[in-house]
Scaffold this active site. Structure first.
Site, short mmCIF file in Angstrom:
data_model
loop_
_atom_site.label_atom_id
_atom_site.label_comp_id
_atom_site.label_asym_id
_atom_site.label_seq_id
_atom_site.Cartn_x
_atom_site.Cartn_y
_atom_site.Cartn_z
CG HIS A 273 -3.64 -1.63 -1.78
ND1 HIS A 273 -4.68 -2.19 -2.10
CD2 HIS A 273 -4.09 -1.06 -0.43
CE1 HIS A 273 -6.06 -2.02 -1.39
NE2 HIS A 273 -5.33 -1.35 -0.09
CG MET B 223 -11.07 2.30 2.32
SD MET B 223 -10.16 2.55 3.06
CE MET B 223 -8.61 2.64 1.56
CB SER C 196 -0.66 0.26 1.33
OG SER C 196 -1.03 1.49 2.09
CG ASP D 186 -6.31 -3.41 3.22
OD1 ASP D 186 -4.99 -2.77 3.71
OD2 ASP D 186 -7.03 -1.85 2.09
CG ASP E 217 -5.52 2.47 1.10
OD1 ASP E 217 -6.44 1.65 0.68
OD2 ASP E 217 -3.98 1.52 1.41
CG MET F 250 -11.52 -3.42 5.21
SD MET F 250 -10.24 -2.74 3.97
CE MET F 250 -9.37 -1.49 5.57
CG MET G 205 -8.27 6.73 2.72
SD MET G 205 -7.79 6.75 3.87
CE MET G 205 -7.50 5.38 4.09
CG HIS H 170 -9.11 -0.26 -0.47
ND1 HIS H 170 -8.75 -0.31 0.89
CD2 HIS H 170 -10.46 -0.60 -0.53
CE1 HIS H 170 -9.69 -0.37 1.96
NE2 HIS H 170 -10.60 -0.59 0.82
C1 DX5 Z 1 -6.24 1.25 5.59
C2 DX5 Z 1 -5.63 1.06 4.11
C3 DX5 Z 1 -4.89 0.42 4.29
C4 DX5 Z 1 -3.51 0.30 4.69
C5 DX5 Z 1 -2.44 -0.69 5.69
O1 DX5 Z 1 -7.64 1.80 5.67
O2 DX5 Z 1 -7.00 0.05 3.45
O3 DX5 Z 1 -4.61 -0.45 2.68
O4 DX5 Z 1 -2.64 0.88 3.91
O5 DX5 Z 1 -1.78 0.10 6.65
P1 DX5 Z 1 -0.82 -1.18 7.50
O6 DX5 Z 1 -0.50 -2.11 5.99
O7 DX5 Z 1 -0.07 -0.59 7.91
O8 DX5 Z 1 -1.81 -1.58 8.27
ZN ZN Z 2 -6.58 -0.77 1.31
#
Ligand code: DX5
Ligand code: ZN
Length: 213
Positions: A34, A69, A9, A174, A36, A139, A38, A67
């Site tokens: 990956h 969110m 990620s 994840d 993220d 998750m 948000m 991903h």
């Molecule tokens: C959290 C994200 C993850 C995050 C994981 O909401 O979806 O992808 O980057 O980070 P670690 O591996 O540090 O938990």
């Molecule tokens: Zn993620």
């Protein structure tokens, strides 16, 4: 034995040099990148949007695992697909009655569709979509931030979902993934692992990626 997909990620990477971070991950054995996304509504944090994905597509030779969110994911599928996402995963909790349409729209771009569930969502909530999706993202922390602690009860959903999906469906986890928690998730049936802080805090990125498999 099937290969375990490792998807670092970039949330934990140095955002001032994202392009070279991606190259570095590729050179050290990452299978997917990956990303993220948000929106500050579905989760309390804000990260990056489709223009950044488009820029990263130009420098990446491996699949971009996006991903989402975000609330109203249906409004943004086109943007992320045209930006070059190879997999788009949205949250069941944000999509609700639009879930079938979103899956169809993602597939209309010829890319993989994933559905994700938060820690509080039961596997049975997505049973009716398991025939249609390519990937389930479980998750193992509350979405929103990297560096949180793995919650093992979330990984206990893997087995239940594994029984419901087609053989080729990817089960990805994840949140809080490190060499120990990865081993547990793989033993339960996961075959794709997202990891941010574990990989980026390591002094040897190649070893860290290999230690997860
Ligand atoms: C959290 C994200 C993850 C995050 C994981 O909401 O979806 O992808 O980057 O980070 P670690 O591996 O540090 O938990
Ligand atoms: Zn993620």
């Amino acid at each position: 034995m099937n290969k375990i997909i490792i998807a670092p990620s970039i949330l934990s990477s140095d955002f001032s040099k994202l392009g070279s971070e991606i190259k570095m991950l590729e050179d050290n054995g990452a299978d997917w990148i990956h990303i993220d996304v948000m929106d500050g509504h579905f989760v309390p944090n804000l990260t990056i949007g489709a223009p950044v994905v488009k820029a990263l597509k130009k420098v990446s030779d491996i699949p971009l695992d996006v991903h989402l969110m975000i609330d109203n994911p249906n409004k943004y599928i086109k943007d992320f697909a045209l930006a070059g996402a190879d997999i788009i995963t949205f949250h069941y909790e944000a999509a609700n009655e639009n879930t079938n349409d979103i899956i169809k729209e993602i597939h209309s771009y010829g890319i993989k569709a994933g559905i994700s569930i938060k820690p509080g969502t039961k596997p049975s909530a997505i049973f009716k979509y398991t025939e249609d999706i390519d990937l389930i993202l479980i998750m193992t922390v509350e979405p929103g931030f990297g560096g949180q602690k793995f919650m093992s009860y979330c990984a206990d959903k893997i087995k239940e979902l594994k029984q419901k999906v087609k053989k080729e469906t990817i089960i990805e986890v994840d949140g809080g993934i490190n060499d120990k928690t990865a081993e547990y998730c793989i033993s339960q049936g996961a075959n794709a692992l997202v990891a941010g802080s574990y990989i980026f805090s390591s002094s040897n990125i190649r070893k860290a990626i290999e230690a997860l498999r």
